[in-house]
Scaffold this active site. Sequence first.
Site, short mmCIF file in Angstrom:
data_model
loop_
_atom_site.label_atom_id
_atom_site.label_comp_id
_atom_site.label_asym_id
_atom_site.label_seq_id
_atom_site.Cartn_x
_atom_site.Cartn_y
_atom_site.Cartn_z
N GLU A 85 0.83 -1.20 0.00
CA GLU A 85 0.00 0.00 0.00
C GLU A 85 0.87 1.26 0.00
O GLU A 85 0.52 2.26 -0.65
CB GLU A 85 -0.93 -0.03 1.22
CG GLU A 85 -1.96 -1.15 1.14
CD GLU A 85 -2.21 -1.88 2.46
OE1 GLU A 85 -2.74 -3.01 2.41
OE2 GLU A 85 -1.86 -1.33 3.53
N ASP B 24 -4.56 -5.26 10.62
CA ASP B 24 -5.54 -4.62 11.51
C ASP B 24 -5.13 -4.78 12.96
O ASP B 24 -5.22 -3.84 13.76
CB ASP B 24 -6.93 -5.22 11.30
CG ASP B 24 -7.44 -5.01 9.88
OD1 ASP B 24 -7.11 -3.98 9.29
OD2 ASP B 24 -8.17 -5.88 9.38
#
Length: 341
Positions: free
Chosen positions: A169, A323
Amino acid sequence: MPFSTSQPLSSVWGPVLLCAPIGPKLHEMLDEQIVVPPESLQETDEYHLILEYKAGERWGSTQAPQASRFIFSHDVSNGEMSPLETFVASLEEFQPDLVVLSGLHMMEGQGRQLWEERLKEAVVAVSDIPREVPIHLELASMTDRDYMNSIMKEQFMPIVSSIGLNEQELLFLAQAGKGPHADLTSWKGIPDVGQVSDILLWILDQHGHSDPSSEADLTRIHFHTLAYHILATVDGYWGNQAAAVMAGARVASTQACGLRSVDVYKVELKAPMEFHSSDSEPREKLSLNPEDPVTVWRRGNVTFHLTPVLVCKQPLRTVGLGDAISAEGLVYSELKPGQDL
């Protein structure tokens, strides 16, 4: 309990408001500390199918060169960001200490017209959150550069105070925004620390609040890759960074191995022992110290905290690892007194 900016988030952790499409099966599995607005309940469950595999495993004639996963989803509600209005309407009553946003990547496949409209609506809604409440945005894999640019330049990134992301990312963000090292097609092995540092600094300079005159709120980036993690923060806004980045690295080891604590016989060190603070001059040569496992350096008014990860040799669980890393880092993070983000 009111959020105190002088103590870590972990000291005020309490009920969690979850605004997402919640079907009957998922609802049964949620902890009692998780509060679900009635408007979020629906008659059927959305679902994600995740196929994890180890290095060397075979599917027919194909052999996996490394451990990875496929993720398939049928998640119409999140794809259209349907929970947005329920989320915003619930905040005034819930009075959150911290807001965590995720799932923007789900909209990418819905078409430009939908995501342009919904992103604008989301920005207006999120902008109404009081500035003293920190907002963390967790990114995920995307392939549409226009969509990433909308998130980065025109939409979300300037109004959040913190983001979490991995090496894929990070590089795609640099490619979409024509930032440092955008000419790289992919990382070759373990991402170079100096190059990662360059991109993190660029994000905070161009889209964050490293410039005191900037109207952007972004002051914190939690970067995680397999071998090491970096927490980059603008000076004066965050504290307890060493504990936060170490907590994220610890949960990466334990969750991947499926354990409650780190087993030294099941992990290995893959982080570089020596590295540079930048890929260009001026740069500082740095090294890992086993007796003090967090390496710190500064570039302008941005401080970087790096810690190695004890990498699980035979990972059992990789889904949701990013996460968990970001969440653990947030729990140990501390807002400086008097700072509105």
